[in-house]
Every structure is written in C-alpha cells, then in structure tokens.
Design a protein around this motif. Sequence first.
Motif, PDB file in Angstrom:
ATOM      1  N   UNK A 139       0.903  -1.295  -0.011  1.00 18.03           N
ATOM      2  CA  UNK A 139       0.033  -0.112   0.015  1.00 18.03           C
ATOM      3  C   UNK A 139       0.978   1.286  -0.024  1.00 18.03           C
ATOM      4  N   UNK A 140       1.925   1.303   0.822  1.00 19.80           N
ATOM      5  CA  UNK A 140       2.918   2.461   0.852  1.00 19.80           C
ATOM      6  C   UNK A 140       3.481   2.681  -0.452  1.00 19.80           C
ATOM      7  N   UNK A 141       3.832   1.352  -1.146  1.00 15.82           N
ATOM      8  CA  UNK A 141       4.612   1.508  -2.368  1.00 15.82           C
ATOM      9  C   UNK A 141       3.653   2.067  -3.582  1.00 15.82           C
ATOM     10  N   UNK A 142       2.441   1.631  -3.482  1.00 16.08           N
ATOM     11  CA  UNK A 142       1.296   2.237  -4.224  1.00 16.08           C
ATOM     12  C   UNK A 142       1.296   3.588  -4.126  1.00 16.08           C
ATOM     13  N   UNK A 143       1.303   4.139  -2.781  1.00 17.18           N
ATOM     14  CA  UNK A 143       1.090   5.642  -2.805  1.00 17.18           C
ATOM     15  C   UNK A 143       2.394   6.301  -3.341  1.00 17.18           C
ATOM     16  N   UNK A 144       3.550   5.706  -2.933  1.00 17.12           N
ATOM     17  CA  UNK A 144       4.715   6.443  -3.550  1.00 17.12           C
ATOM     18  C   UNK A 144       4.707   6.620  -5.175  1.00 17.12           C
ATOM     19  N   UNK A 145       4.392   5.472  -5.552  1.00 16.51           N
ATOM     20  CA  UNK A 145       4.397   5.479  -7.166  1.00 16.51           C
ATOM     21  C   UNK A 145       3.369   6.244  -7.664  1.00 16.51           C
ATOM     22  N   UNK A 146       1.945   6.255  -7.089  1.00 12.78           N
ATOM     23  CA  UNK A 146       0.973   7.001  -7.333  1.00 12.78           C
ATOM     24  C   UNK A 146       1.193   8.655  -7.485  1.00 12.78           C
ATOM     25  N   UNK A 147       2.031   8.957  -6.299  1.00 16.13           N
ATOM     26  CA  UNK A 147       2.294  10.379  -5.950  1.00 16.13           C
ATOM     27  C   UNK A 147       3.408  10.730  -7.024  1.00 16.13           C
ATOM     28  N   UNK A 148       4.229   9.915  -7.419  1.00 16.75           N
ATOM     29  CA  UNK A 148       5.269  10.355  -8.349  1.00 16.75           C
ATOM     30  C   UNK A 148       4.716  10.888  -9.659  1.00 16.75           C
ATOM     31  N   UNK A 149       3.703  10.331 -10.048  1.00 18.53           N
ATOM     32  CA  UNK A 149       3.072  10.934 -11.306  1.00 18.53           C
ATOM     33  C   UNK A 149       2.786  12.253 -11.329  1.00 18.53           C
ATOM     34  N   UNK A 150       1.983  12.953 -10.538  1.00 13.82           N
ATOM     35  CA  UNK A 150       1.557  14.292 -10.364  1.00 13.82           C
ATOM     36  C   UNK A 150       2.922  15.022 -10.150  1.00 13.82           C
ATOM     37  N   UNK A 201      11.081  18.034  -1.029  1.00 16.13           N
ATOM     38  CA  UNK A 201       9.815  17.177  -1.077  1.00 16.13           C
ATOM     39  C   UNK A 201       9.964  15.754  -1.098  1.00 16.13           C
ATOM     40  N   UNK A 202      11.025  15.590  -2.148  1.00 13.94           N
ATOM     41  CA  UNK A 202      11.088  13.927  -2.466  1.00 13.94           C
ATOM     42  C   UNK A 202      11.928  13.414  -1.314  1.00 13.94           C
ATOM     43  N   UNK A 203      12.450  13.937  -0.408  1.00 10.63           N
ATOM     44  CA  UNK A 203      13.090  13.362   0.840  1.00 10.63           C
ATOM     45  C   UNK A 203      12.294  12.936   1.615  1.00 10.63           C
ATOM     46  N   UNK A 204      11.128  13.915   1.877  1.00  6.42           N
ATOM     47  CA  UNK A 204       9.923  13.637   2.718  1.00  6.42           C
ATOM     48  C   UNK A 204       8.948  12.453   2.104  1.00  6.42           C
ATOM     49  N   UNK A 205       8.786  12.433   0.871  1.00  2.00           N
ATOM     50  CA  UNK A 205       8.211  11.248   0.433  1.00  2.00           C
ATOM     51  C   UNK A 205       8.820  10.038   0.428  1.00  2.00           C
ATOM     52  N   UNK A 206      10.026  10.059   0.385  1.00  2.00           N
ATOM     53  CA  UNK A 206      10.858   8.574   0.647  1.00  2.00           C
ATOM     54  C   UNK A 206      10.304   7.987   1.756  1.00  2.00           C
ATOM     55  N   UNK A 222       8.379   9.302 -13.917  1.00  2.00           N
ATOM     56  CA  UNK A 222       6.962   9.463 -13.514  1.00  2.00           C
ATOM     57  C   UNK A 222       6.253   8.793 -14.639  1.00  2.00           C
ATOM     58  N   UNK A 223       6.593   8.871 -15.959  1.00  2.11           N
ATOM     59  CA  UNK A 223       5.724   8.061 -17.099  1.00  2.11           C
ATOM     60  C   UNK A 223       5.804   6.562 -16.963  1.00  2.11           C
ATOM     61  N   UNK A 224       6.867   6.099 -16.521  1.00  2.00           N
ATOM     62  CA  UNK A 224       6.950   4.531 -16.116  1.00  2.00           C
ATOM     63  C   UNK A 224       6.222   4.259 -15.206  1.00  2.00           C
ATOM     64  N   UNK A 225       6.370   4.889 -14.016  1.00  2.58           N
ATOM     65  CA  UNK A 225       5.341   4.753 -12.852  1.00  2.58           C
ATOM     66  C   UNK A 225       3.774   4.595 -13.166  1.00  2.58           C
ATOM     67  N   UNK A 226       3.582   5.683 -14.155  1.00  7.17           N
ATOM     68  CA  UNK A 226       2.090   5.764 -14.283  1.00  7.17           C
ATOM     69  C   UNK A 226       1.486   4.561 -15.010  1.00  7.17           C
TER      70      UNK A 226
END
Lengths: 416, 217
Positions: free
Chosen positions: A25-36, A78-83, A124-128
């Motif tokens: 679930x955390x991974x999903x959130x991580x990848x999902x947020x990387x797109x926007x 921002x990205x360090x937080x998201x990590x 982000x395109x790959x993640x999406x």
Amino acid sequence: MSRAPDAWSAVRGHPWRLLTSAWPWRSLAYLATSAPIGLATLVVLATTLLLGAATVVVVVGVAVLAGIPLLTGLLGVLERRRLALVRPRPATGTSLGERLRAGRRVPVSWAEVGYAVLLSGLLWPVDALVLIVLLSLPAVLLLAPWLRTTDEMNVFGWHLDTALDGVLGFAAGVLALVLAAYLITLLAAAQGALARLLLDPQEARLAAAVAELRRSRIDLVDAFETERRRIERDLHDGAQQRLVALTMTLGRAELEVPEGEGQTLVRAARRQAELALEELRGTVRGIHPRVLVDHGLAAAVHELADRSSVPVTVDITLPDRLPAPVEAAAYFVVSEALTNVSRHSRARRAEVHAWQRDGRLVVTVVDDGVGGADETAGSGLVGLRIRLDALGGRLQVHSPDGGPTEVRMECPCLVG
Amino acid sequence: MPGRLRIVLAEDAALLREGLVGILEKAGHEVVAAVGDAEALLAYVAHARPDTVVTDIRMPPDHSVEGLRAAAAIRADHPEIAIMVLSAYVADAYVAELLDSAPGGGIGYLLKDRVGHVREFLDSLDRVADGETVVDPQVVRQLLGRRRDDGPLASLTDREREVLALMAEGRTNGAIAEALVVSEAAVRKHVGGIFAKLRLDPGTDRRVSAVLAYLRG
C-alpha cells in the motif's frame, strides 16, 4: 504495522508477510504520487528552461536559468519527505524553510538536478504506465464473473463466456493482484533506493566523517611521534648527561686515588656507569633514533645494518627526505624485521631495499632464512601495521615454510 | 707532543662543561673560552684563535647537529685549527659528515663516555692537535662488523681491514704493529696495499683518505 524495516526487505522476506504488511500500500502511494509530482516538475522545468533560453540575450535569462538548482533543491526537500513512504528512515537533509532561506548560497547539487531530470523525464511516465497496467488487469479479471454476463469479454485472446470462465478469471485476477503487489513494491523499492542515492547528503557526510577520522588518526601518529621525541630529549638532557658527568668525575677520581683497592673500585664504578650509559643509549635509539632525524632514513638503516648480527646489504635510493612519520614508520619496520631475521630466521644474509614509486615509499626486507614467520605471534610488526594503516600505507609479510621471508611496506610519501 | 693547548670548548650542559674544563686544565691546557652554543663557539674561535676546538654535536637552538655545522665552518675559515667533536651517537653518518668537511688540521670524533678514560681522551686530543684523524674505537668496531659485497673495500684482505680500522682510530704504524703483534715493516706493507687497492692519490693525505673511504663504504 509491518515488521520489515523497508520495502526492499519486505520483498525479500516471507511472501505472506509482504501481502499482509503495509508495504504494498505504501509503495502504491509512493508510485501514485510520483506521477503528479513528476508531471509538475516537467512543466516547471520546461517553462523555466524556455523562459531562460528566450531571455538569455537580455541577461535576465541567466538569472532565470540559475534558479533551476533552487527549484530542484526544493524538489529534493519534497522528495526526501516522500521517501518516508518506502523507507522508515528517510534521507536526511535541510528542511523546506532552511532551503528557501539559504536560496542560492548553497552550492549547486548536480545530484538533485539529475534527480529532477530523471523524475520528470523518465520515472513518472514509467510509474504511471506500470500502475495502470498492474491495477487494471487484476481489476478486470476479478470482475470477470459479472463482466462476462454484461459484455463480451476478451483478455489477451481469452474469451470468457461460461460461468467456469468467470470463476477461472476471478482466480487469475487474485493471482494477478498478488503479482501486482510484488511488482509495485519492487518498483517502489528500486525507485526509493535511486532517490536516496541521489538526494541523501548522508553519503557526503559519511565521506567527510571518514576524512575527519583519517586526519585524526594521522594526528594521533604525529602526537605519538612528538611524544617519543620529547622522551628522547628528556633522557638526553637528563639521565644521559648525568651519567656522562659521572663517568668524567670517576675518571678524574681514578687519576687522583693512589694505586690500590680504592683505585680498582673507582675503575669498576666507572665501568658500571659506562655500561649504564651504553644501555641507555640503546633504549633511546629504540624510542627515537637521533640519526634518523639528523641524517635521514638511509643513514639510519645503514646503522641498523651495521648492528645486525646477520650480514645485511642496504640499497636505498631516495631523492629527498620524507615526512617524519613516514621515515619513522619505515625505520621501525626495518628495525623490527632485522631483529626477527637475527632471532628466528637462521638466515645467512639479508637485504634491505627502499625506493619511491608513484609518490609511494616502498621498503622491503628479504632474508634467505627458513621462513614460516608468524607475524601475529607477539611481533612488533602488529603495532607497526596499525601505525602504517593510519598513514594510508600497508605492511605485508610473506614467509612460506622453508623461506625466504619478505617483509614489504608501502606508504604514501605525502601525509594528510 | 703538542704541549700546552689553547682550547675553546663548546658544550651546552653546564655539568659536562665544568667537568671538561676541570680535566683539560688539570692536564695543563688553557681553556680560553667555555661556551654553551655554536654561535658563541664561532665568535670565540674568530676572536681568540685557539689551536684546538672541543665541541659537542647537539647544542641550542635546534639541538640537532649544530656542533658539526660549526666544525665545518671553522675548517672552512681556519683550516689550521684542530677539531675534536664529542658525541652521544655511535652512528657513522655523523663521522662521515665531519670528515667530509674541508681538509685542514687534525680532526677527531669521540663518544662522550671516552672522556671518562681521562688519559686516553687527553692522548687522543694531543694526537688531533698534532694533525691526526681519530675516530672512536666503538664507532670503528661497528664499522668493522659491516660486510660489503661491492666497492673497493671488498677487495681488502681481512688483515688489511684490521689495519685500516686501527688507522681510523688514529694509531701510528708502530702502535698498529704492537696491537696486531706483527713487525712495523709488515704494517707498512699492509698500509701500502690498502692505498693501492683504494687507488688513493699519493699527493693527498692518504692516511686520512683511506679512513674516509672506509667510513663512506
């Protein structure tokens, strides 16, 4: 809460534990947020670049372009937080407020710029894409029992018509979901590792800490050397002088005292004082040989060779004097090696060579003895190894049974 | 014998300086100055023109080889002055540095312990004042232990090496003959052999040159 310390460990751990943990679930959130975020970064970067390039002729553009590192720096914050989503101990770094206040005073972090380009252009395109495929496929399959009744269903050339097909499709959907959980966690873990590599100033801090440790170790060796020098000086100015004065006084007394038992005793006393002096001279030499300071390594090693009970050939070609800690380390290595040659090797002869190559001092001591030397058995070489280590050098002992024994040290000629 | 010598003494340890002055004066020599560093030594040598200098090696300000540097300077400016260096070190690098200085009067290198053998020390001092080269027996003994495979010294016979070692101690042919229990003619033959093998130029002081060659290895 999950027991694995991060997403990567979770993937490698027990499969059941992964599926019941929060990591997918955390991974999903991580990848999902990387797109926007990636898309926004792309827009901002592209706009800044275009704006800067367009106005570069009127100088303003230079300032605009120079703002890019600040922007990527903010993205870094921002990205360090998201990590934290995929790593419980995320990369450390400056906070947003600090980064904004620091503005352009901080040096450009090309790693941060590189990460921004990577995120906006590739990640982000790959993640999406991966998310769309990995989520839609299980979803469609899981809905197979109902979908087949309302519409014609075709998954990769598989027509699902019957009720059995619907059940099989559902089962395949469960499998696909498990697979998706794995793949998503894996991708998030990999991407998190990449982000951490580029954004974590910890690496730089570690490198700085290592450099600091090295410096402090050299300081320690220096302090050790200074202390030896002080002890040598104290002995020379103190006990040695007094003993010399004593031999002089006894020598004069010898001339004054009439021949007989008195004179014999005075002579014996003088002899004892001389022996004490000789012993003290040997001790001082072991602490800090004066000839090394005054005349350098070659002269000092020649003197060691002269004292050795085994004939020693010395071949030392050094253009200049070396730093004192290097000279001292080399001297004591030769001293210890020659002592071992005399004591254990049953050698008939030994050779000492020293030369400089690529800014390194190389010293070898070779004998034609029986070999089998155990350098760990209470030998003074252990302490010398530590000392050389601090100077960035190393010491090797090659002593097969039957000989010959070679002691070889290498050390950078520049310290610090 | 040189008789009464005019000596400038340099030794930084007051205790030893006083002891040396006592020994030298008791022997009838005149100590024109007893100083504690190389700078004062050079000043007094220029001013008082002694015939002999006795100096320590390690003195202020750096406590390194100030005495040897002073000896070299004295030999360059006043080659006629004999120099006796007193040292705490057996290492031959010091002796070589001393003997490498410009040619001139007698020169000597003795361990400080030797001063306790008062008669021997005074005898060595006289020989140096007479223009001879004297090297401490212990330094010579250490050199004698050295074995070499190359260079002209390797061609010397054992007997010639023994003779050379005694020459380095500053002994005359007669004294060497006595020490080795051979005739003086035999010693002269060995000395000639040494000179020939070391290819020493007859125009120079070959005795000193031989010792130099020996020390430099």
